[in-house]
Enzyme design. Structure first.
Site, PDB file in Angstrom:
ATOM      1  N   LYS A  44       0.825  -1.193   0.000  1.00 20.05           N
ATOM      2  CA  LYS A  44       0.000   0.000   0.000  1.00 20.05           C
ATOM      3  C   LYS A  44       0.871   1.260   0.000  1.00 20.05           C
ATOM      4  CE  LYS A  44      -3.055  -2.460   3.140  1.00 20.05           C
ATOM      5  NZ  LYS A  44      -3.264  -2.637   4.579  1.00 20.05           N
ATOM      6  N   ASP A 101       7.659   2.858  -3.255  1.00 23.71           N
ATOM      7  CA  ASP A 101       7.813   3.885  -2.226  1.00 23.71           C
ATOM      8  C   ASP A 101       9.246   3.955  -1.705  1.00 23.71           C
ATOM      9  OD1 ASP A 101       7.619   1.355  -1.104  1.00 23.71           O
ATOM     10  OD2 ASP A 101       6.196   1.909   0.459  1.00 23.71           O
ATOM     11  N   ASP A 104      14.783  -0.854   0.342  1.00 29.85           N
ATOM     12  CA  ASP A 104      15.626  -1.020   1.526  1.00 29.85           C
ATOM     13  C   ASP A 104      16.633  -2.138   1.225  1.00 29.85           C
ATOM     14  OD1 ASP A 104      16.551  -0.916   4.121  1.00 29.85           O
ATOM     15  OD2 ASP A 104      14.860  -1.968   4.984  1.00 29.85           O
ATOM     16  N   LYS A 132      17.196   3.562   0.339  1.00 27.59           N
ATOM     17  CA  LYS A 132      18.017   3.389   1.553  1.00 27.59           C
ATOM     18  C   LYS A 132      19.157   2.441   1.201  1.00 27.59           C
ATOM     19  CE  LYS A 132      14.929   2.418   5.035  1.00 27.59           C
ATOM     20  NZ  LYS A 132      14.478   2.122   6.396  1.00 27.59           N
ATOM     21  N   PHE A 153      14.194   4.384  10.022  1.00 33.03           N
ATOM     22  CA  PHE A 153      12.836   3.959   9.697  1.00 33.03           C
ATOM     23  C   PHE A 153      11.970   5.203   9.539  1.00 33.03           C
ATOM     24  CE2 PHE A 153       8.584   2.396  10.264  1.00 33.03           C
ATOM     25  CZ  PHE A 153       8.605   1.225   9.527  1.00 33.03           C
ATOM     26  N   ASP A 160       4.109   3.495   6.304  1.00 37.96           N
ATOM     27  CA  ASP A 160       3.457   3.301   7.596  1.00 37.96           C
ATOM     28  C   ASP A 160       4.393   2.765   8.673  1.00 37.96           C
ATOM     29  OD1 ASP A 160       3.720   0.620   6.441  1.00 37.96           O
ATOM     30  OD2 ASP A 160       2.447  -0.018   8.094  1.00 37.96           O
ATOM     31  N   ARG A 166       0.445   6.820   7.298  1.00 35.99           N
ATOM     32  CA  ARG A 166       0.531   6.921   5.828  1.00 35.99           C
ATOM     33  C   ARG A 166       0.063   8.289   5.354  1.00 35.99           C
ATOM     34  NH1 ARG A 166       1.519   1.719   3.889  1.00 35.99           N
ATOM     35  NH2 ARG A 166       0.518   0.003   4.981  1.00 35.99           N
TER      36      ARG A 166
HETATM   37  P1  IMP Z   1      12.933  -4.438   1.038  1.00 39.60           P
HETATM   38  O1  IMP Z   1      12.555  -5.786   0.490  1.00 39.60           O
HETATM   39  O2  IMP Z   1      13.813  -4.566   2.253  1.00 39.60           O
HETATM   40  O3  IMP Z   1      13.542  -3.507   0.014  1.00 39.60           O
HETATM   41  O4  IMP Z   1      11.609  -3.846   1.613  1.00 39.60           O
HETATM   42  C1  IMP Z   1      10.910  -2.854   1.032  1.00 39.60           C
HETATM   43  C2  IMP Z   1       9.602  -2.643   1.768  1.00 39.60           C
HETATM   44  O5  IMP Z   1       9.813  -2.588   3.202  1.00 39.60           O
HETATM   45  C3  IMP Z   1       9.031  -1.295   1.382  1.00 39.60           C
HETATM   46  O6  IMP Z   1       8.204  -1.389   0.229  1.00 39.60           O
HETATM   47  C4  IMP Z   1       8.284  -0.901   2.641  1.00 39.60           C
HETATM   48  O7  IMP Z   1       6.996  -1.477   2.639  1.00 39.60           O
HETATM   49  C5  IMP Z   1       9.086  -1.524   3.770  1.00 39.60           C
HETATM   50  N1  IMP Z   1      10.034  -0.549   4.355  1.00 39.60           N
HETATM   51  C6  IMP Z   1      11.371  -0.530   4.234  1.00 39.60           C
HETATM   52  N2  IMP Z   1      11.914   0.510   4.898  1.00 39.60           N
HETATM   53  C7  IMP Z   1      10.862   1.190   5.443  1.00 39.60           C
HETATM   54  C8  IMP Z   1      10.785   2.397   6.241  1.00 39.60           C
HETATM   55  O8  IMP Z   1      11.758   3.075   6.585  1.00 39.60           O
HETATM   56  N3  IMP Z   1       9.513   2.780   6.598  1.00 39.60           N
HETATM   57  C9  IMP Z   1       8.405   2.084   6.236  1.00 39.60           C
HETATM   58  N4  IMP Z   1       8.446   0.967   5.497  1.00 39.60           N
HETATM   59  C10 IMP Z   1       9.664   0.523   5.099  1.00 39.60           C
END
Ligand code: IMP
Length: 186
Positions: A44, A101, A104, A132, A153, A160, A166
């Site tokens: 979302k 969005d 990470d 990030k 974070f 969220d 959000r």
């Molecule tokens: P990844 O697989 O680690 O790249 O995860 C990405 C997902 O983790 C994003 O689409 C977000 O839903 C969530 N996420 C990662 N970092 C944050 C943050 O700082 N705040 C909120 N959600 C995050």
């Protein structure tokens, strides 16, 4: 009680985000011109970004929405992804622009890119609002980045914590008291 009271620091204010999103929209318009791309957004968290981004694009586009969740109960991304909502239309032969969005570890998107590539699109590009890079585990070819941010974070502008915040119009960091201790990972 306002949601703004829980914010410790505003990392990217409303106007900073808005002007960067407008610039990304202009870049995509210039690059995709007449190619009629389909913007695939991941629910979302990307909803707010998508809504603003498409209004900054001055060309025909279509959108599609997916929802995924990571397997496992931990807050760490596992790379094992379950599709909760699939594409509603075919993408074969289309120019796909994945709208994210935040990237990470990159594990979620890494899985999704393979999934989309199997459907035979003409091309896949990625636009993400927040990058990030500190915790990246999978290499992701990000074509368009809004902002590179430190390993904190963040919430707001679609992102969220526990399904809240959000609707903050900016990107910020919450007060530690909101988490009742250490901030969540990822
Ligand atoms: P990844 O697989 O680690 O790249 O995860 C990405 C997902 O983790 C994003 O689409 C977000 O839903 C969530 N996420 C990662 N970092 C944050 C943050 O700082 N705040 C909120 N959600 C995050």
């Amino acid at each position: 009680m306002s949601i703004h009271d829980d914010v410790e620091v505003v990392l990217l204010d409303t106007e900073t985000v808005a002007s960067r999103v407008r610039a990304l929209g202009a870049e995509l318009t210039a690059d995709f011109g007449e190619r009629d791309p389909v913007l695939v957004s991941v629910l979302k968290g990307s909803l707010v970004f998508l809504a603003d981004l498409i209004r900054a694009m001055e060309m025909p586009v279509s959108i599609d929405l997916m929802e995924v969740s990571s397997y496992g109960a931990g807050t760490e991304s596992s790379g094992q992804v379950r599709i909760l909502k699939d594409l509603s239309g075919p993408i074969e032969g289309r120019h796909v622009v994945v709208v994210e969005d935040i990237i990470d570890t990159g594990l979620t998107l890494n899985y999704l890119l393979k999934y989309l590539a199997d459907k035979g699109p003409a091309s896949i590009s990625i636009v993400c609002l927040l990058d990030k890079p500190a915790r990246r585990l999978a290499e992701i070819p990000i074509g368009y980045t809004g902002f590179s941010i430190p390993d904190r974070f963040v919430v707001g502008y679609g992102l969220d914590y526990d399904e809240r915040y959000r609707n903050l119009p900016y990107v910020g960091v919450l007060k530690p008291s909101v988490y009742g201790g250490a901030p969540p990972e990822g």
